[in-house]
Design a protein around this motif. Structure first.
Motif, PDB file in Angstrom:
ATOM      1  N   GLU A  33       4.221   9.633  -9.923  1.00 44.56           N
ATOM      2  CA  GLU A  33       3.585   9.798 -11.245  1.00 44.56           C
ATOM      3  C   GLU A  33       2.874  11.145 -11.330  1.00 44.56           C
ATOM      4  OE1 GLU A  33       2.803   8.912 -15.080  1.00 44.56           O
ATOM      5  OE2 GLU A  33       4.015   7.687 -13.714  1.00 44.56           O
ATOM      6  N   ALA A  34       2.243  11.580 -10.263  1.00 43.42           N
ATOM      7  CA  ALA A  34       1.534  12.859 -10.265  1.00 43.42           C
ATOM      8  C   ALA A  34       2.518  14.023 -10.411  1.00 43.42           C
ATOM      9  CB  ALA A  34       0.715  13.011  -8.990  1.00 43.42           C
ATOM     10  N   ARG A  35       3.689  13.893  -9.837  1.00 37.16           N
ATOM     11  CA  ARG A  35       4.697  14.946  -9.968  1.00 37.16           C
ATOM     12  C   ARG A  35       5.235  15.026 -11.389  1.00 37.16           C
ATOM     13  NH1 ARG A  35       8.167  12.999  -5.445  1.00 37.16           N
ATOM     14  NH2 ARG A  35       6.673  13.058  -3.777  1.00 37.16           N
ATOM     15  N   ARG A  36       5.308  13.876 -12.040  1.00 34.74           N
ATOM     16  CA  ARG A  36       5.847  13.854 -13.405  1.00 34.74           C
ATOM     17  C   ARG A  36       4.908  14.487 -14.427  1.00 34.74           C
ATOM     18  NH1 ARG A  36       7.487   7.999 -14.624  1.00 34.74           N
ATOM     19  NH2 ARG A  36       8.171   7.755 -12.501  1.00 34.74           N
ATOM     20  N   PRO A  76       2.651  17.161 -15.968  1.00 30.68           N
ATOM     21  CA  PRO A  76       2.416  18.607 -15.822  1.00 30.68           C
ATOM     22  C   PRO A  76       0.912  18.923 -15.849  1.00 30.68           C
ATOM     23  CG  PRO A  76       3.159  18.102 -18.050  1.00 30.68           C
ATOM     24  CD  PRO A  76       3.185  16.816 -17.263  1.00 30.68           C
ATOM     25  N   GLY A  77       0.540  19.945 -15.121  1.00 33.06           N
ATOM     26  CA  GLY A  77      -0.832  20.422 -15.164  1.00 33.06           C
ATOM     27  C   GLY A  77      -1.781  19.689 -14.225  1.00 33.06           C
ATOM     28  N   THR A  78      -1.297  18.816 -13.383  1.00 36.30           N
ATOM     29  CA  THR A  78      -2.212  18.144 -12.433  1.00 36.30           C
ATOM     30  C   THR A  78      -2.154  18.871 -11.107  1.00 36.30           C
ATOM     31  OG1 THR A  78      -0.470  16.612 -11.732  1.00 36.30           O
ATOM     32  CG2 THR A  78      -1.918  15.881 -13.490  1.00 36.30           C
ATOM     33  N   THR A  79      -3.236  18.817 -10.379  1.00 42.05           N
ATOM     34  CA  THR A  79      -3.262  19.442  -9.063  1.00 42.05           C
ATOM     35  C   THR A  79      -3.224  18.342  -8.023  1.00 42.05           C
ATOM     36  OG1 THR A  79      -5.675  19.439  -9.090  1.00 42.05           O
ATOM     37  CG2 THR A  79      -4.563  21.449  -9.834  1.00 42.05           C
ATOM     38  N   ALA A  80      -2.222  18.419  -7.193  1.00 46.90           N
ATOM     39  CA  ALA A  80      -2.106  17.399  -6.143  1.00 46.90           C
ATOM     40  C   ALA A  80      -1.564  18.012  -4.882  1.00 46.90           C
ATOM     41  CB  ALA A  80      -1.196  16.271  -6.602  1.00 46.90           C
ATOM     42  N   ARG A 126       0.837  -1.204   0.000  1.00 49.38           N
ATOM     43  CA  ARG A 126       0.000   0.000   0.000  1.00 49.38           C
ATOM     44  C   ARG A 126       0.874   1.257   0.000  1.00 49.38           C
ATOM     45  NH1 ARG A 126      -3.427  -1.591   3.613  1.00 49.38           N
ATOM     46  NH2 ARG A 126      -2.189  -0.919   5.396  1.00 49.38           N
ATOM     47  N   GLN A 127       1.940   1.249   0.809  1.00 47.96           N
ATOM     48  CA  GLN A 127       2.851   2.386   0.841  1.00 47.96           C
ATOM     49  C   GLN A 127       3.561   2.563  -0.494  1.00 47.96           C
ATOM     50  OE1 GLN A 127       5.397   1.439   4.110  1.00 47.96           O
ATOM     51  NE2 GLN A 127       3.988   2.260   5.648  1.00 47.96           N
ATOM     52  N   LEU A 128       3.963   1.468  -1.111  1.00 48.99           N
ATOM     53  CA  LEU A 128       4.639   1.539  -2.400  1.00 48.99           C
ATOM     54  C   LEU A 128       3.714   2.094  -3.480  1.00 48.99           C
ATOM     55  CD1 LEU A 128       7.178   0.961  -4.028  1.00 48.99           C
ATOM     56  CD2 LEU A 128       6.353  -1.374  -4.344  1.00 48.99           C
ATOM     57  N   ARG A 129       2.462   1.631  -3.489  1.00 47.20           N
ATOM     58  CA  ARG A 129       1.496   2.167  -4.469  1.00 47.20           C
ATOM     59  C   ARG A 129       1.302   3.665  -4.274  1.00 47.20           C
ATOM     60  NH1 ARG A 129      -2.098  -1.937  -2.804  1.00 47.20           N
ATOM     61  NH2 ARG A 129      -1.482  -3.863  -3.810  1.00 47.20           N
ATOM     62  N   SER A 130       1.235   4.093  -3.019  1.00 48.58           N
ATOM     63  CA  SER A 130       1.063   5.509  -2.721  1.00 48.58           C
ATOM     64  C   SER A 130       2.258   6.316  -3.216  1.00 48.58           C
ATOM     65  CB  SER A 130       0.873   5.695  -1.223  1.00 48.58           C
ATOM     66  OG  SER A 130       0.794   7.041  -0.892  1.00 48.58           O
ATOM     67  N   ARG A 131       3.452   5.826  -2.953  1.00 48.89           N
ATOM     68  CA  ARG A 131       4.653   6.522  -3.427  1.00 48.89           C
ATOM     69  C   ARG A 131       4.703   6.595  -4.941  1.00 48.89           C
ATOM     70  NH1 ARG A 131       9.325   3.770   0.323  1.00 48.89           N
ATOM     71  NH2 ARG A 131       8.570   4.586   2.300  1.00 48.89           N
ATOM     72  N   MET A 132       4.335   5.498  -5.599  1.00 51.53           N
ATOM     73  CA  MET A 132       4.348   5.480  -7.066  1.00 51.53           C
ATOM     74  C   MET A 132       3.325   6.469  -7.622  1.00 51.53           C
ATOM     75  SD  MET A 132       4.890   1.411  -7.756  1.00 51.53           S
ATOM     76  CE  MET A 132       4.605   1.551  -9.503  1.00 51.53           C
ATOM     77  N   ALA A 133       2.161   6.551  -6.997  1.00 52.93           N
ATOM     78  CA  ALA A 133       1.130   7.481  -7.454  1.00 52.93           C
ATOM     79  C   ALA A 133       1.594   8.925  -7.285  1.00 52.93           C
ATOM     80  CB  ALA A 133      -0.166   7.244  -6.691  1.00 52.93           C
TER      81      ALA A 133
END
Length: 60
Positions: A51-54, A56-60, A41-48
């Motif tokens: 990916e969100a940082r990579r 552009p244009g997403t709000t997180a 679960r922690q690994l999936r969270s880190r991967m998400a």
């Protein structure tokens, strides 16, 4: 048969010991499964997050 379960007056100690042993055995068997799920679960969270940082244009 009742003499077997009475354990010569030590039944409470004997059966409590058996119960504690089996509870510890169960916890010992289930702990690695729970740890694996938590790590996945922690690994999936880190991967998400990565990916969100990579993207552009997403709000997180």
């Amino acid at each position: 048969m009742s003499h077997f379960f009475a354990m010569g007056g030590y039944a409470f100690y004997v059966w409590t010991s058996f119960a504690v042993f089996f509870v510890v055995l169960l916890i010992d068997a289930l702990a690695p499964i729970a740890r694996r799920r938590r790590h996945l679960r922690q690994l999936r969270s880190r991967m998400a997050r990565s990916e969100a940082r990579r993207r552009p244009g997403t709000t997180a």
